[in-house]
Design a protein around this motif. Structure first.
Motif, PDB file in Angstrom:
ATOM      1  N   HIS A 122     -96.790  68.373 -31.340  1.00 28.57           N
ATOM      2  CA  HIS A 122     -97.345  68.891 -30.085  1.00 28.57           C
ATOM      3  C   HIS A 122     -97.673  67.729 -29.136  1.00 28.57           C
ATOM      4  O   HIS A 122     -97.351  67.784 -27.940  1.00 28.57           O
ATOM      5  CB  HIS A 122     -98.594  69.720 -30.390  1.00 28.57           C
ATOM      6  CG  HIS A 122     -99.253  70.312 -29.209  1.00 28.57           C
ATOM      7  ND1 HIS A 122     -98.825  71.475 -28.612  1.00 28.57           N
ATOM      8  CD2 HIS A 122    -100.320  69.897 -28.485  1.00 28.57           C
ATOM      9  CE1 HIS A 122     -99.603  71.750 -27.586  1.00 28.57           C
ATOM     10  NE2 HIS A 122    -100.521  70.809 -27.487  1.00 28.57           N
ATOM     11  N   HIS A 142     -94.417  66.283 -27.781  1.00 28.17           N
ATOM     12  CA  HIS A 142     -93.849  67.199 -26.783  1.00 28.17           C
ATOM     13  C   HIS A 142     -94.585  67.094 -25.443  1.00 28.17           C
ATOM     14  O   HIS A 142     -93.960  66.915 -24.393  1.00 28.17           O
ATOM     15  CB  HIS A 142     -93.920  68.632 -27.315  1.00 28.17           C
ATOM     16  CG  HIS A 142     -93.693  69.671 -26.279  1.00 28.17           C
ATOM     17  ND1 HIS A 142     -92.439  69.964 -25.778  1.00 28.17           N
ATOM     18  CD2 HIS A 142     -94.561  70.473 -25.624  1.00 28.17           C
ATOM     19  CE1 HIS A 142     -92.552  70.905 -24.866  1.00 28.17           C
ATOM     20  NE2 HIS A 142     -93.829  71.243 -24.753  1.00 28.17           N
ATOM     21  N   THR A 180     -84.060  70.951 -23.393  1.00 26.68           N
ATOM     22  CA  THR A 180     -84.614  70.902 -24.745  1.00 26.68           C
ATOM     23  C   THR A 180     -84.004  69.696 -25.445  1.00 26.68           C
ATOM     24  O   THR A 180     -82.812  69.430 -25.315  1.00 26.68           O
ATOM     25  CB  THR A 180     -84.279  72.192 -25.520  1.00 26.68           C
ATOM     26  OG1 THR A 180     -84.845  73.296 -24.824  1.00 26.68           O
ATOM     27  CG2 THR A 180     -84.828  72.155 -26.921  1.00 26.68           C
ATOM     28  N   CYS A 198     -89.241  69.004 -31.918  1.00 26.75           N
ATOM     29  CA  CYS A 198     -88.481  69.764 -30.923  1.00 26.75           C
ATOM     30  C   CYS A 198     -89.299  69.782 -29.645  1.00 26.75           C
ATOM     31  O   CYS A 198     -90.447  70.227 -29.639  1.00 26.75           O
ATOM     32  CB  CYS A 198     -88.210  71.175 -31.433  1.00 26.75           C
ATOM     33  SG  CYS A 198     -87.228  72.141 -30.288  1.00 26.75           S
ATOM     34  N   CYS A 199     -88.717  69.291 -28.565  1.00 28.24           N
ATOM     35  CA  CYS A 199     -89.438  69.147 -27.305  1.00 28.24           C
ATOM     36  C   CYS A 199     -88.646  69.782 -26.168  1.00 28.24           C
ATOM     37  O   CYS A 199     -87.463  70.065 -26.306  1.00 28.24           O
ATOM     38  CB  CYS A 199     -89.627  67.656 -26.991  1.00 28.24           C
ATOM     39  SG  CYS A 199     -90.477  66.710 -28.264  1.00 28.24           S
ATOM     40  N   SER A 200     -89.323  69.959 -25.060  1.00 34.59           N
ATOM     41  CA  SER A 200     -88.633  70.429 -23.858  1.00 34.59           C
ATOM     42  C   SER A 200     -89.306  69.822 -22.633  1.00 34.59           C
ATOM     43  O   SER A 200     -90.486  69.497 -22.642  1.00 34.59           O
ATOM     44  CB  SER A 200     -88.647  71.951 -23.773  1.00 34.59           C
ATOM     45  OG  SER A 200     -89.961  72.437 -23.681  1.00 34.59           O
TER      46      SER A 200
END
Length: 102
Positions: free
Chosen positions: A60, A63, A32, A25-27
């Motif tokens: 991490h 992302h 997003t 899950c990234c933004s």
């Protein structure tokens, strides 16, 4: 496809036909998005050695490298398999969540 593990609001790990797929899950600013990669041999070995903590570090890294940015230097750019596995992943998550409620 099946869910192997997850970290809430960070990633899902799927298994499909012997491959391991990490859906991070990234933004980026107000956007997003999910970015799914097939773990390569080195990543898989590191996961088998370090477990969930490695997956959190990898999610991490994905992302913060912003692989969808136009001028990115991300080493993950071009590895997104989200479109190929989106339907299977959605079905796997629904089945997994259904099992969690039982």
């Amino acid at each position: 496809m099946r869910v192997i593990d997850t970290e809430n609001w960070a990633w899902f790990l799927f298994e499909h036909d012997g491959a391991l797929l990490l859906d991070a899950c990234c933004s980026m600013s107000a956007v997003t998005y999910n970015y799914m990669i097939r773990l390569n041999d080195a990543e898989r070995a590191q996961y088998e050695s370090e477990g969930r903590s490695y997956l959190s570090q990898l999610a991490h890294a994905i992302h913060y490298s912003v692989p969808i940015a136009p001028n990115t230097q991300s080493i993950y750019q071009g590895r997104n398999v989200q479109q190929e596995f989106a339907e299977l992943a959605t079905a796997a998550v629904k089945a997994w969540r259904s099992q969690q409620l039982q």
